[in-house]
Design a protein around this motif. Structure first.
Motif, PDB file in Angstrom:
ATOM      1  N   MET A   1     -21.498  -4.037  14.926  1.00 49.47           N
ATOM      2  CA  MET A   1     -22.055  -4.166  16.271  1.00 49.47           C
ATOM      3  C   MET A   1     -22.520  -2.817  16.808  1.00 49.47           C
ATOM      4  O   MET A   1     -21.972  -1.782  16.436  1.00 49.47           O
ATOM      5  CB  MET A   1     -20.989  -4.759  17.194  1.00 49.47           C
ATOM      6  CG  MET A   1     -21.565  -5.112  18.554  1.00 49.47           C
ATOM      7  SD  MET A   1     -20.415  -6.016  19.585  1.00 49.47           S
ATOM      8  CE  MET A   1     -21.350  -7.414  20.093  1.00 49.47           C
ATOM      9  N   LYS A   2     -23.542  -2.866  17.661  1.00 53.47           N
ATOM     10  CA  LYS A   2     -24.054  -1.590  18.165  1.00 53.47           C
ATOM     11  C   LYS A   2     -23.144  -1.016  19.253  1.00 53.47           C
ATOM     12  O   LYS A   2     -22.280  -1.726  19.788  1.00 53.47           O
ATOM     13  CB  LYS A   2     -25.503  -1.760  18.617  1.00 53.47           C
ATOM     14  CG  LYS A   2     -25.737  -2.291  20.019  1.00 53.47           C
ATOM     15  CD  LYS A   2     -27.238  -2.423  20.274  1.00 53.47           C
ATOM     16  CE  LYS A   2     -27.675  -1.703  21.523  1.00 53.47           C
ATOM     17  NZ  LYS A   2     -27.724  -2.395  22.760  1.00 53.47           N
ATOM     18  N   ALA A 349      -8.650   4.345  11.281  1.00 57.27           N
ATOM     19  CA  ALA A 349      -9.667   4.125  10.257  1.00 57.27           C
ATOM     20  C   ALA A 349     -10.235   2.722  10.399  1.00 57.27           C
ATOM     21  O   ALA A 349      -9.495   1.776  10.613  1.00 57.27           O
ATOM     22  CB  ALA A 349      -9.050   4.296   8.877  1.00 57.27           C
ATOM     23  N   HIS A 350     -11.558   2.596  10.307  1.00 59.69           N
ATOM     24  CA  HIS A 350     -12.247   1.301  10.404  1.00 59.69           C
ATOM     25  C   HIS A 350     -12.024   0.639  11.759  1.00 59.69           C
ATOM     26  O   HIS A 350     -11.523  -0.478  11.833  1.00 59.69           O
ATOM     27  CB  HIS A 350     -11.806   0.349   9.280  1.00 59.69           C
ATOM     28  CG  HIS A 350     -11.895   0.964   7.922  1.00 59.69           C
ATOM     29  ND1 HIS A 350     -13.087   1.384   7.389  1.00 59.69           N
ATOM     30  CD2 HIS A 350     -10.940   1.269   7.012  1.00 59.69           C
ATOM     31  CE1 HIS A 350     -12.870   1.911   6.194  1.00 59.69           C
ATOM     32  NE2 HIS A 350     -11.569   1.861   5.943  1.00 59.69           N
ATOM     33  N   ILE A 351     -12.358   1.343  12.833  1.00 54.83           N
ATOM     34  CA  ILE A 351     -12.258   0.695  14.144  1.00 54.83           C
ATOM     35  C   ILE A 351     -13.274  -0.449  14.199  1.00 54.83           C
ATOM     36  O   ILE A 351     -14.293  -0.416  13.518  1.00 54.83           O
ATOM     37  CB  ILE A 351     -12.472   1.678  15.329  1.00 54.83           C
ATOM     38  CG1 ILE A 351     -13.817   2.383  15.236  1.00 54.83           C
ATOM     39  CG2 ILE A 351     -11.326   2.671  15.406  1.00 54.83           C
ATOM     40  CD1 ILE A 351     -14.167   3.159  16.490  1.00 54.83           C
ATOM     41  N   LYS A 357     -10.803 -13.771  14.568  1.00 55.97           N
ATOM     42  CA  LYS A 357     -10.055 -13.093  13.499  1.00 55.97           C
ATOM     43  C   LYS A 357     -10.931 -12.121  12.713  1.00 55.97           C
ATOM     44  O   LYS A 357     -10.437 -11.361  11.890  1.00 55.97           O
ATOM     45  CB  LYS A 357      -9.429 -14.128  12.567  1.00 55.97           C
ATOM     46  CG  LYS A 357     -10.427 -14.939  11.792  1.00 55.97           C
ATOM     47  CD  LYS A 357      -9.731 -15.915  10.860  1.00 55.97           C
ATOM     48  CE  LYS A 357     -10.745 -16.931  10.368  1.00 55.97           C
ATOM     49  NZ  LYS A 357     -10.182 -18.155   9.884  1.00 55.97           N
ATOM     50  N   THR A 358     -12.232 -12.162  12.973  1.00 58.20           N
ATOM     51  CA  THR A 358     -13.139 -11.271  12.242  1.00 58.20           C
ATOM     52  C   THR A 358     -13.218  -9.915  12.940  1.00 58.20           C
ATOM     53  O   THR A 358     -13.321  -9.848  14.160  1.00 58.20           O
ATOM     54  CB  THR A 358     -14.566 -11.878  12.211  1.00 58.20           C
ATOM     55  OG1 THR A 358     -14.445 -13.243  11.856  1.00 58.20           O
ATOM     56  CG2 THR A 358     -15.451 -11.158  11.220  1.00 58.20           C
ATOM     57  N   MET A 359     -13.163  -8.861  12.162  1.00 60.43           N
ATOM     58  CA  MET A 359     -13.279  -7.526  12.724  1.00 60.43           C
ATOM     59  C   MET A 359     -14.666  -6.989  12.396  1.00 60.43           C
ATOM     60  O   MET A 359     -15.003  -6.805  11.224  1.00 60.43           O
ATOM     61  CB  MET A 359     -12.200  -6.611  12.120  1.00 60.43           C
ATOM     62  CG  MET A 359     -10.789  -7.032  12.470  1.00 60.43           C
ATOM     63  SD  MET A 359     -10.486  -6.779  14.228  1.00 60.43           S
ATOM     64  CE  MET A 359      -9.396  -8.148  14.565  1.00 60.43           C
ATOM     65  N   GLN A 360     -15.493  -6.792  13.450  1.00 55.07           N
ATOM     66  CA  GLN A 360     -16.838  -6.281  13.190  1.00 55.07           C
ATOM     67  C   GLN A 360     -16.815  -4.760  13.290  1.00 55.07           C
ATOM     68  O   GLN A 360     -16.503  -4.213  14.348  1.00 55.07           O
ATOM     69  CB  GLN A 360     -17.814  -6.853  14.221  1.00 55.07           C
ATOM     70  CG  GLN A 360     -17.835  -8.371  14.223  1.00 55.07           C
ATOM     71  CD  GLN A 360     -18.654  -8.942  15.376  1.00 55.07           C
ATOM     72  OE1 GLN A 360     -18.725  -8.372  16.455  1.00 55.07           O
ATOM     73  NE2 GLN A 360     -19.268 -10.088  15.117  1.00 55.07           N
ATOM     74  N   PRO A 361     -17.154  -4.066  12.185  1.00 61.18           N
ATOM     75  CA  PRO A 361     -17.087  -2.608  12.190  1.00 61.18           C
ATOM     76  C   PRO A 361     -17.975  -2.014  13.279  1.00 61.18           C
ATOM     77  O   PRO A 361     -19.036  -2.566  13.595  1.00 61.18           O
ATOM     78  CB  PRO A 361     -17.626  -2.219  10.806  1.00 61.18           C
ATOM     79  CG  PRO A 361     -17.564  -3.447   9.993  1.00 61.18           C
ATOM     80  CD  PRO A 361     -17.659  -4.606  10.927  1.00 61.18           C
ATOM     81  N   ILE A 362     -17.538  -0.912  13.859  1.00 65.11           N
ATOM     82  CA  ILE A 362     -18.321  -0.237  14.888  1.00 65.11           C
ATOM     83  C   ILE A 362     -18.094   1.264  14.733  1.00 65.11           C
ATOM     84  O   ILE A 362     -17.004   1.693  14.344  1.00 65.11           O
ATOM     85  CB  ILE A 362     -17.953  -0.766  16.297  1.00 65.11           C
ATOM     86  CG1 ILE A 362     -18.959  -0.301  17.342  1.00 65.11           C
ATOM     87  CG2 ILE A 362     -16.538  -0.365  16.698  1.00 65.11           C
ATOM     88  CD1 ILE A 362     -18.936  -1.132  18.621  1.00 65.11           C
ATOM     89  N   ALA A 363     -19.145   2.041  14.998  1.00 64.91           N
ATOM     90  CA  ALA A 363     -19.046   3.486  14.759  1.00 64.91           C
ATOM     91  C   ALA A 363     -18.284   4.187  15.874  1.00 64.91           C
ATOM     92  O   ALA A 363     -17.609   5.188  15.659  1.00 64.91           O
ATOM     93  CB  ALA A 363     -20.450   4.075  14.642  1.00 64.91           C
ATOM     94  N   GLU A 364     -18.391   3.644  17.084  1.00 69.39           N
ATOM     95  CA  GLU A 364     -17.821   4.340  18.234  1.00 69.39           C
ATOM     96  C   GLU A 364     -17.554   3.341  19.350  1.00 69.39           C
ATOM     97  O   GLU A 364     -18.305   2.390  19.518  1.00 69.39           O
ATOM     98  CB  GLU A 364     -18.857   5.381  18.689  1.00 69.39           C
ATOM     99  CG  GLU A 364     -18.455   6.171  19.904  1.00 69.39           C
ATOM    100  CD  GLU A 364     -19.563   7.134  20.340  1.00 69.39           C
ATOM    101  OE1 GLU A 364     -20.336   7.616  19.486  1.00 69.39           O
ATOM    102  OE2 GLU A 364     -19.665   7.383  21.555  1.00 69.39           O
ATOM    103  N   ILE A 370     -13.340  -2.353  24.372  1.00 68.51           N
ATOM    104  CA  ILE A 370     -12.124  -2.859  23.733  1.00 68.51           C
ATOM    105  C   ILE A 370     -12.336  -2.874  22.220  1.00 68.51           C
ATOM    106  O   ILE A 370     -13.403  -3.269  21.749  1.00 68.51           O
ATOM    107  CB  ILE A 370     -11.797  -4.277  24.238  1.00 68.51           C
ATOM    108  CG1 ILE A 370     -11.333  -4.201  25.702  1.00 68.51           C
ATOM    109  CG2 ILE A 370     -10.728  -4.938  23.374  1.00 68.51           C
ATOM    110  CD1 ILE A 370     -11.080  -5.536  26.338  1.00 68.51           C
ATOM    111  N   GLY A 371     -11.339  -2.431  21.481  1.00 69.94           N
ATOM    112  CA  GLY A 371     -11.462  -2.409  20.029  1.00 69.94           C
ATOM    113  C   GLY A 371     -10.182  -2.819  19.344  1.00 69.94           C
ATOM    114  O   GLY A 371      -9.164  -3.082  19.994  1.00 69.94           O
ATOM    115  N   ALA A 372     -10.248  -2.882  18.025  1.00 73.75           N
ATOM    116  CA  ALA A 372      -9.057  -3.206  17.244  1.00 73.75           C
ATOM    117  C   ALA A 372      -9.053  -2.341  16.001  1.00 73.75           C
ATOM    118  O   ALA A 372     -10.110  -1.887  15.544  1.00 73.75           O
ATOM    119  CB  ALA A 372      -9.065  -4.678  16.856  1.00 73.75           C
TER     120      ALA A 372
END
Ligand SMILES: Nc1nc2c(ncn2[C@@H]2O[C@H](COP(=O)(O)OP(=O)(O)OP(=O)(O)O)[C@@H](O)[C@H]2O)c(=O)[nH]1
Ligand SMILES: [Mg+2]
Length: 696
Positions: A1-2, A349-351, A357-364, A370-372
């Motif tokens: 995600m952006k 690592a890998h925020i 249940k899906t974790m969408q990678p994000i750079a920042e 909110i993140g996981a």
């Protein structure tokens, strides 16, 4: 995600009574925003936010779940929460990540028990709120009736910004009272309404409702008030800005229309989220501690990164997953932050941006987002992680003590070995559970907010960890005591060849006030028993008291005075005096009117008033004493003191008596005498039990 800027983020929680349609609404918003390619259904168990196997099996939300999506230029972090009362502590905890809440109501039932509960949570966290009257496609639903109920309960500052077009089965349109346009929907369609003029038949009602809204918005703002008096209305842009400010300040609580399962009104709701609800930067400050001082703090993009952990999940594959809100600065993937509680250095690592249940990678992740992240070592719910060691530490919520506990035991030896590891993972995830050993009954107890809560854990143990357990009602920790006094002799004498054994003491036993446990007084004059043997006498008494007299329960709240005795130069020993103390104690119990004590619980029930009479007479049947009552709206709180042994099956009885509309909480209060009728039964049962143990 952006990556999104703080001002373009909306953290919105869906809260409300169980079954009101929160998960369905989340699903409809995700579909209309293009985050899923079809409209997923709660009933089919395939929604993004009810992904947990227990949720799918039970068709209800058990823990909060997040799903992020974008709509126009906004990123929405949607937080779907449970509505059933026994899971509400999770809802309250999840609200620490939200900047606004939508209170979902069933268009037929209107305000229900948990509606008021979640409203109180939102007040506690000062969250801007709006009401969504859902299920307007159902038979016997009525927007008007629910609006009236909302205004009666929560005040006149709750105002409609929508009006339904059609009702029940024919509900297929919504009038937007801000822009004064009408939108027609295809039931079961894409959630995007076809815009048109307001139908003639609705013109009058819409104008009246629009004026009421405009007046309410203008009221709190001088500039708008001037415009309103000058022109009799407000320009749409001014109205939106004014409404946004009023919602942010909790001066107005808009009321919206919806039918989530047939996807009516989703696009209007999405616009409302991005146009009216606040960004994290506009949120009121929360309390924190910095350098030992209590402070309040908002979201601050320009400071070094800091995150607050509001949720931990135990994923069977990924392991521990930590959900956090960025409170300041920006967190880049692979950041190293330190935990302010444990001082551990954690690598993020890998925020990701969570989507069920899906974790969408994000750079920042920027401030307010909110993140996981998976695999943090020592971080738990309620922790603050940051870069600088003097950063503000945010406050997690406290969880209520369990209202009910069950004895839990593994089915096989193999299960036993794995039980505590599996349970510790579940406890990390759900902080309203307690697992402990009762020092008296030696049973392992699992405490939770209700029977179903504990059953979910049992089922999860089996499904997720392959551990099978059995639940039983916990043993009642009875106690014994004395009601009278007695003075007796305890003499131990044995002559077996060489050395004999000799110990002899006189003791007086008497009751102590409740809760004072045990007191021992040495009142020997002139060395009738040598000083060094006195502790042995006491030890003999304490050990005998632990084993009980009437029914094997520890004896408590008594005082023993040793006042005389005799000894033998050669045959006396510590062992002999310990046995003398033991004999004396048992003889004293015989004469001092021994009695059984039982734990009395403090119980609080919250129920719609119509059941109050029935519930009170039910307490009488349980040997309870009503100690207080409170009336709040349509809800009656009843406080009572009831013996624990009468409360073991209360949860089920309460559900069937009130159709599940009441909730209760109980905790230990004090010990009191067991009436003789019950005491006889307990003593007889104990005799059987002790007899069996001896035979084994
Ligand atoms: N007719 C109708 N039924 C709906 C609507 N929204 C939800 N439902 C139904 O209501 C039931 C409960 O929906 P959920 O979305 O699971 O409700 P919830 O609020 O998430 O429930 P909890 O998670 O247990 O608090 C399901 O059977 C849905 O299909 C609606 O707008 N109209
Ligand atoms: Mg749900």
């Amino acid at each position: 995600m952006k990556v999104f800027d703080s001002s373009d983020i909306r953290n919105v929680a869906l809260i409300g009574h169980g079954h009101s349609g929160k998960t369905s609404l989340a699903s409809s918003l995700l579909f209309t925003a293009g985050a899923t390619d079809r409209h997923l259904k709660a009933d089919e168990g395939n929604t993004i936010t009810d992904f947990d196997e227990e949720e799918v099996a039970r068709k209800l939300s058990i823990t909060s779940a997040l799903a992020a999506f974008s709509w126009q230029k906004t990123k929405v972090n949607l937080i779907d929460t449970p509505g059933y009362n026994i899971f509400l502590s999770d809802t309250r905890s999840a609200l620490t990540a939200a900047d606004a809440a939508l209170v979902i109501l069933d268009g037929v039932a209107g305000i229900e028990v948990s509606t008021e509960k979640v409203w109180q949570f939102a007040e506690e966290f000062k969250l801007p709120c709006a009401f969504v009257v859902n299920k307007l496609d159902r038979e016997r639903s009525s927007f008007e009736r629910v609006v009236a109920a909302i205004q009666e309960t929560f005040g006149r500052t709750a105002v409609p910004i929508h009006l339904p077009v059609g009702s029940e089965k024919s509900f297929a349109g919504i009038i937007d009272l801000i822009r004064m346009r009408s939108y027609a929907y295809k039931p079961g369609g894409d959630g995007k309404g076809k815009e048109s003029d307001i139908p003639g038949s609705e013109q009058e009602a819409a104008t009246k409702a629009h004026e009421a809204l405009v007046e309410m918005v203008a009221e709190g703002n001088d500039e708008l008030l001037e415009e309103f008096f000058g022109t009799g209305s407000l320009a749409p842009d001014h109205l939106i800005n004014g409404l946004q400010q009023a919602v942010r300040e909790r001066r107005i609580f808009p009321i919206l229309c919806s039918a989530a399962s047939s996807n009516i009104g989703a696009d209007l709701l999405l616009s409302f989220l991005s146009e009216v609800l606040p960004s994290p930067l506009q949120r009121s400050e929360v309390s924190a501690v910095q350098n030992g001082n209590e402070i309040t703090k908002g979201i601050t993009p320009k400071e070094p990164p800091a995150v607050f952990v509001f949720k931990t999940a135990a994923d069977p594959f990924a392991g521990r997953v930590t959900y956090f809100k960025v409170m300041s600065g920006a967190v880049k993937d692979d950041a190293h932050l330190s935990n302010m509680r444990s001082n551990a250095s954690e690598r993020l690592a890998h925020i990701a941006t969570p989507f069920g249940k899906t974790m969408q990678p994000i750079a920042e992740l920027r401030a307010g987002d909110i993140g996981a992240v998976a695999k943090l070592k020592e971080t738990l719910t309620g922790d603050t992680l940051c870069e600088k060691n003097n950063c503000a530490v945010f406050r997690g919520v406290e969880f209520p003590e369990p209202s009910i506990a069950y004895a839990i035991s593994a089915k096989t030896r193999n299960d036993e070995d794995r039980l505590s590891t599996a349970l510790s993972k579940i406890l990390e995830e759900d902080r309203s559970l307690r697992f402990y050993r009762d020092p008296q009954t030696k049973e392992f107890l699992l405490g939770g907010n209700g029977q179903q809560h504990v059953e979910v854990v049992v089922s999860r143990l089996k499904r997720r960890y392959g551990v099978e357990v059995e639940l039983k009602a916990p043993k009642i920790p009875y106690r014994e005591t004395v009601r009278g006094t007695a003075s007796v002799q305890g003499r131990h004498k044995k002559q077996t060849g060489g050395h004999g054994q000799f110990g002899d003491c006189w003791i007086k036993i008497e009751p102590l006030p409740r809760g004072e446990k045990f007191q021992f007084v040495n009142d020997i004059f002139g060395g009738a028993i040598p000083r060094n043997f006195i502790p042995a006498v006491e030890k003999g008494i304490v050990e005998a008291a632990e084993q009980g007299f009437l029914a094997g329960y520890p004896v408590t709240d008594f005082k023993v005075t040793v006042f005389d005795g005799s000894y033998h130069d050669v045959d006396s020993s510590e062992m002999a005096f310990k046995l003398a103390g033991r004999k004396a104690f048992r003889a004293a119990m015989q004469q001092a009117k021994p009695a059984l004590l039982e734990p009395i619980m403090k119980v609080e029930v919250e129920s719609p008033t119509e059941f109050a009479g029935d519930l009170m007479s039910d307490f009488n049947g349980r040997r309870g004493r009503i100690s207080g009552m409170d009336l709040k709206g349509n809800m009656q709180t009843i406080r009572a003191q009831v013996p624990m042994s009468e409360m073991l099956n209360y949860q089920n009885d309460l559900i069937s008596k009130t159709q599940g509309r009441a909730s209760f909480h109980m905790e230990f209060d004090h010990y009191d005498y067991v009436p003789s009728l019950q005491a006889e039964k307990i003593i007889a049962a104990a005799k059987d039990r002790l007899h069996l143990e001896e035979e084994e």
